[in-house]
Design an enzyme around this catalytic site. Sequence first.
Site, short mmCIF file in Angstrom:
data_model
loop_
_atom_site.label_atom_id
_atom_site.label_comp_id
_atom_site.label_asym_id
_atom_site.label_seq_id
_atom_site.Cartn_x
_atom_site.Cartn_y
_atom_site.Cartn_z
N SER A 1 19.23 -9.57 2.22
CA SER A 1 17.84 -9.56 2.67
C SER A 1 16.93 -10.28 1.70
O SER A 1 16.91 -9.99 0.50
CB SER A 1 17.38 -8.11 2.83
OG SER A 1 15.97 -8.02 2.90
N GLY A 2 16.13 -11.21 2.23
CA GLY A 2 15.14 -11.89 1.40
C GLY A 2 14.09 -10.95 0.87
O GLY A 2 13.69 -11.03 -0.31
N LEU A 3 13.64 -10.03 1.70
CA LEU A 3 12.65 -9.03 1.27
C LEU A 3 13.22 -8.19 0.13
O LEU A 3 12.56 -7.96 -0.89
CB LEU A 3 12.24 -8.15 2.44
CG LEU A 3 11.22 -7.05 2.16
CD1 LEU A 3 10.34 -6.78 3.37
CD2 LEU A 3 11.90 -5.74 1.72
N ASP B 1 7.57 -10.95 -0.68
CA ASP B 1 8.47 -11.57 0.28
C ASP B 1 7.79 -12.78 0.91
O ASP B 1 7.55 -12.83 2.12
CB ASP B 1 8.86 -10.54 1.36
CG ASP B 1 9.85 -11.10 2.37
OD1 ASP B 1 10.63 -11.99 2.00
OD2 ASP B 1 9.82 -10.64 3.53
N ASP C 1 19.71 -14.15 4.40
CA ASP C 1 18.37 -14.27 4.97
C ASP C 1 17.72 -15.50 4.33
O ASP C 1 17.21 -15.43 3.21
CB ASP C 1 17.57 -13.00 4.67
CG ASP C 1 16.15 -13.05 5.19
OD1 ASP C 1 15.79 -14.03 5.86
OD2 ASP C 1 15.40 -12.09 4.91
N ASP D 1 15.11 -17.21 5.24
CA ASP D 1 13.69 -17.41 5.55
C ASP D 1 13.51 -18.65 6.42
O ASP D 1 14.16 -18.76 7.44
CB ASP D 1 12.87 -17.49 4.26
CG ASP D 1 12.86 -16.18 3.49
OD1 ASP D 1 13.07 -15.14 4.12
OD2 ASP D 1 12.66 -16.20 2.28
N GLU E 1 14.41 -18.59 10.16
CA GLU E 1 13.35 -18.25 11.11
C GLU E 1 12.42 -19.44 11.33
O GLU E 1 12.24 -20.28 10.46
CB GLU E 1 12.56 -17.05 10.60
CG GLU E 1 11.89 -17.23 9.27
CD GLU E 1 11.41 -15.92 8.66
OE1 GLU E 1 10.19 -15.76 8.53
OE2 GLU E 1 12.28 -15.09 8.32
N LYS F 1 7.14 -18.77 3.73
CA LYS F 1 7.09 -17.78 4.80
C LYS F 1 6.18 -16.62 4.44
O LYS F 1 5.82 -16.38 3.27
CB LYS F 1 8.50 -17.26 5.13
CG LYS F 1 9.24 -16.52 4.02
CD LYS F 1 8.91 -15.03 3.90
CE LYS F 1 9.22 -14.22 5.12
NZ LYS F 1 10.64 -13.84 5.22
N ASN G 1 5.93 -12.37 5.39
CA ASN G 1 6.71 -11.28 5.96
C ASN G 1 6.28 -11.01 7.40
O ASN G 1 5.10 -10.97 7.72
CB ASN G 1 6.53 -10.01 5.12
CG ASN G 1 7.41 -8.88 5.61
OD1 ASN G 1 7.05 -8.15 6.51
ND2 ASN G 1 8.58 -8.75 5.02
N SER G 2 7.26 -10.81 8.26
CA SER G 2 7.00 -10.71 9.70
C SER G 2 6.15 -9.51 10.09
O SER G 2 5.47 -9.55 11.12
CB SER G 2 8.34 -10.63 10.45
OG SER G 2 9.12 -11.77 10.21
N ARG H 1 16.55 -17.65 14.14
CA ARG H 1 15.69 -16.47 14.38
C ARG H 1 14.33 -16.93 14.89
O ARG H 1 13.65 -17.71 14.22
CB ARG H 1 15.54 -15.70 13.07
CG ARG H 1 14.45 -14.65 13.04
CD ARG H 1 14.56 -13.88 11.74
NE ARG H 1 13.35 -13.19 11.37
CZ ARG H 1 13.23 -12.39 10.30
NH1 ARG H 1 14.28 -12.22 9.51
NH2 ARG H 1 12.09 -11.80 10.01
N HIS I 1 13.21 -11.32 17.13
CA HIS I 1 12.57 -10.31 16.31
C HIS I 1 11.35 -9.74 17.04
O HIS I 1 10.68 -10.45 17.80
CB HIS I 1 12.12 -10.92 14.98
CG HIS I 1 11.98 -9.95 13.87
ND1 HIS I 1 12.49 -8.67 13.91
CD2 HIS I 1 11.37 -10.06 12.65
CE1 HIS I 1 12.22 -8.05 12.78
NE2 HIS I 1 11.54 -8.87 12.00
#
Length: 245
Positions: A32-34, A44, A71, A73, A100, A106, A108-109, A145, A176
């Site tokens: 996970s990037g986060l 993130d 991940d 990103d 993504e 990026k 965070n979503s 993604r 997502h």
Amino acid sequence: MHSPSLEFLMEAHNGLSARIVEEAGFSGIWASGLSISASYGVRDCNEASWTQIIETLDFMSDCTNVPILMDADTGFGNFNNVMRLVNKLEKVGVAGICMEDKLFPKVNSLIEGFKQPLAEINEFCGKIRAAKDTQKNDDFCVIARTEAFISGYNINEVLKRANAYADAGADAILVHSKLDNPSQIIQFSKLWTGRIPLVLVPTTYSDTPTELFRDLGASLVIWANHNIRACISAMRDISSKIYMN
């Protein structure tokens, strides 16, 4: 992704957590990037460089034997950055990337308050093609993604992007959603042709029974940040207790 039954990936963010995930029985690891960013103490939003992320992945790969999905990103730049990324990842034994369709750097979503801009479809397809053209291992996977639901677009835009990414050579599509229920995922899955596998990340709709994901035809579910959350809670608790005593 091509298993006859639904599979699950568990988040890890360093060598120790990766080994724990493998020992727990998971057939793959989500880098996970986060979570990796959080373990460095940064946000993130690509504050950790891709070389720093790869250094962590190298440790994770060395101490495990199950596939690791990175991940990635937005690919850390344009298609040239993606090509260098894939080349380096194959050398350290990473099994694939998930990119993504947002802009670099990026965001965070799940951050609220503004509509996150998306990359142009042709630009993102170029990144997918660059990744697939660069890989030397036939088993290396590129998951595309789409953040169209996250950015407030309707189902038509989501399907348009998913089909374009499949045409560009993506091995799977990740859709997502930040709703607290799976309604958008259900809507998409009913209209998706299944031409490439469907990947889900039920962070915000985690109360959904996994049987629903099977019914929807999903191939892979990613538990995206549970281990870093557990680490934070445990370290806060023990540090506070020791300090107070």
